[in-house]
Design an enzyme around this catalytic site. Structure first.
Site, PDB file in Angstrom:
ATOM      1  N   TYR A 154      -0.429   7.447  26.618  1.00 15.71           N
ATOM      2  CA  TYR A 154      -0.750   6.071  27.016  1.00 15.71           C
ATOM      3  C   TYR A 154      -1.711   6.052  28.213  1.00 15.71           C
ATOM      4  CZ  TYR A 154      -0.427   1.379  28.921  1.00 15.71           C
ATOM      5  OH  TYR A 154      -0.742   0.142  29.416  1.00 15.71           O
ATOM      6  N   ARG A 161     -10.055   3.574  27.284  1.00 12.05           N
ATOM      7  CA  ARG A 161     -10.363   2.157  27.035  1.00 12.05           C
ATOM      8  C   ARG A 161     -11.351   1.633  28.060  1.00 12.05           C
ATOM      9  NH1 ARG A 161      -5.377  -2.015  26.724  1.00 12.05           N
ATOM     10  NH2 ARG A 161      -4.751  -0.860  28.569  1.00 12.05           N
ATOM     11  N   TYR A 213      -1.403  -2.471  38.779  1.00 14.88           N
ATOM     12  CA  TYR A 213      -0.268  -1.549  38.865  1.00 14.88           C
ATOM     13  C   TYR A 213      -0.590  -0.435  39.849  1.00 14.88           C
ATOM     14  CZ  TYR A 213       2.310  -3.129  34.599  1.00 14.88           C
ATOM     15  OH  TYR A 213       3.034  -3.809  33.670  1.00 14.88           O
ATOM     16  N   ARG A 226      -2.014 -10.918  31.165  1.00 16.41           N
ATOM     17  CA  ARG A 226      -0.674 -11.175  30.610  1.00 16.41           C
ATOM     18  C   ARG A 226      -0.699 -12.188  29.475  1.00 16.41           C
ATOM     19  NH1 ARG A 226       2.366  -6.892  31.962  1.00 16.41           N
ATOM     20  NH2 ARG A 226       2.356  -6.539  34.217  1.00 16.41           N
ATOM     21  N   GLU A 333       9.791  -4.830  23.403  1.00 13.85           N
ATOM     22  CA  GLU A 333       8.614  -5.549  23.894  1.00 13.85           C
ATOM     23  C   GLU A 333       8.328  -6.654  22.884  1.00 13.85           C
ATOM     24  OE1 GLU A 333       5.220  -3.265  25.455  1.00 13.85           O
ATOM     25  OE2 GLU A 333       3.939  -4.437  24.107  1.00 13.85           O
TER      26      GLU A 333
HETATM   27  C1  3EB Z   1       3.510  -3.628  30.438  1.00 11.98           C
HETATM   28  O1  3EB Z   1       3.798  -4.793  30.710  1.00 11.98           O
HETATM   29  C2  3EB Z   1       3.961  -3.110  29.099  1.00 11.98           C
HETATM   30  O2  3EB Z   1      -2.077  -1.383  27.917  1.00 11.98           O
HETATM   31  O3  3EB Z   1      -2.832  -2.950  26.605  1.00 11.98           O
HETATM   32  C3  3EB Z   1       1.881  -4.349  27.346  1.00 11.98           C
HETATM   33  C4  3EB Z   1       0.767  -4.991  26.824  1.00 11.98           C
HETATM   34  C5  3EB Z   1       1.752  -3.061  27.835  1.00 11.98           C
HETATM   35  C6  3EB Z   1      -0.481  -4.351  26.783  1.00 11.98           C
HETATM   36  C7  3EB Z   1      -1.923  -2.421  27.256  1.00 11.98           C
HETATM   37  C8  3EB Z   1       0.504  -2.432  27.791  1.00 11.98           C
HETATM   38  C9  3EB Z   1      -0.603  -3.070  27.269  1.00 11.98           C
HETATM   39  O4  3EB Z   1       2.904  -2.886  31.213  1.00 11.98           O
HETATM   40  C10 3EB Z   1       2.930  -2.323  28.385  1.00 11.98           C
END
Ligand code: 3EB
Length: 339
Positions: A154, A161, A213, A226, A333
């Protein structure tokens, strides 16, 4: 490279009382051919083991096993779509909204290179297509949490990306899902929605933005918003990214799938509340106007999660899929469309 921006102007109903410009629903899998025969169909998705191949560029099979009877997801507009294939990808569009998809084989399991290639191809295509604004992406790859530390697949995906996305603009990140398959097939699948006009990305007040993050989650913070409110001309509902039991940036309720489910639903509601400050016409709660995809890490948890989902007030339509969430401790999720 493409002539798809030369599509004739199409008449579109714009009255709120008119038919929705975009409608998404789940249907029994045996409706696939009828859905593809409809010229207004923008895309159709199948889940689970691969069925018979279909040449139609609007069809995509995502090999995630579903709980319960086989379903498809159908996206439909109100005018005939144009569709085609080129440069290793396929597309379909209305006058305001473009669906695209591509699949990249990983060379020697190099997911970073595959992601960079996928996003570079997508970026080039979007820049030339007349639909330059990326609204929403879905990313499916095998074994998403395999590998240690910064070698985790990941994390490599996140690096690739960003490399592939041209002129990444933090203020215009698409909503997204990134989920692992269990099929052992080292093939990255990416599909997306894009528009002629930019959307409005939203963040969740309960969560740290993923693009902020801290370093502990990897060398490249994940490039997604989000949720996103698409331009009204697309007719799209609120696009909710894959959402898990994360508060701040920390995973909650380790080991407790039902508590994670509750936290996730609270996060989705928080996105609805946020979006309604911009678009008060959106439904106030998850329900008939929602379309949810529930990803569950452990197959053994699927019946209980399905039962909890079926018992929700408002009964939002949903499918439950066996998939690997991209943090090892996250068991569930959910992503959504919300009208
Ligand atoms: C998170 O909230 C969970 O890397 O495109 C959720 C939606 C998550 C998209 C992405 C990753 C992605 O971090 C993981």
């Amino acid at each position: 490279m493409s002539t798809i921006h030369d599509a004739p102007a199409l008449q579109v109903a714009s009255s709120p009382a008119g038919p929705a410009l975009f409608h998404a629903r789940y249907a029994p899998a045996d409706e696939r051919d009828a859905a593809l025969a409809d010229p207004c169909t923008l895309a159709v998705f199948g889940f689970g083991v691969r069925g018979p191949a279909v040449a139609d560029p609007r069809w995509l099979q995502v090999p995630l096993a579903e709980h319960g009877p086989a379903r498809i997801e159908i996206w439909r507009g109100t005018v005939p779509v144009q569709h085609g294939r080129e440069a290793g990808l396929r597309w379909a569009h209305t006058d305001a909204l473009l669906f695209g998809a591509l699949e990249i084989e990983e060379e020697d399991g190099d997911i970073e290179a595959a992601a960079a290639e996928a996003y570079a191809r997508m970026s080039r295509f979007l820049a030339d297509s007349g639909f330059p604004h990326l609204l929403r992406t879905w990313n499916y790859l095998d074994a998403v949490t395999e590998g240690d530390g910064d070698q985790e697949r990941y994390r490599r995906f996140c690096v690739g990306r960003v490399r592939g996305l041209r002129a990444l603009d933090e203020a215009a990140l698409p909503a997204a899902t990134c989920i692992g398959r269990f099929d052992g097939d080292r093939r990255l699948q990416v599909y997306w929605l894009a528009a002629r006009e930019p959307g409005l990305p939203l963040e969740n007040p309960r969560q740290v933005s993923a693009f902020r993050y801290p370093r502990q989650y990897g060398p490249q913070s994940p490039s997604f918003s989000r949720a996103l409110l698409a331009p009204p001309a697309t007719g799209l509902p609120l696009l909710q990214s894959g959402t898990a039991a994360i508060v701040g940036h920390v995973s909650q309720h380790t080991g407790a799938v039902d508590q994670q489910l509750r936290e996730t639903l609270t996060n989705l509601q928080s996105l609805v509340d946020t979006a309604r400050r911009q678009r008060p016409g959106l439904s106030p709660t998850l329900g008939a106007g929602s379309l949810l995809k529930v990803y569950v890490r452990n197959a053994a948890d699927m019946p209980a999660v399905a039962a909890s989902m079926a018992a929700l007030p408002g009964q939002p339509p949903h499918v439950v899929l066996h998939a690997e969430v991209c943090r090892a401790e996250l068991l569930v999720e959910i992503e959504g469309l919300h009208a």
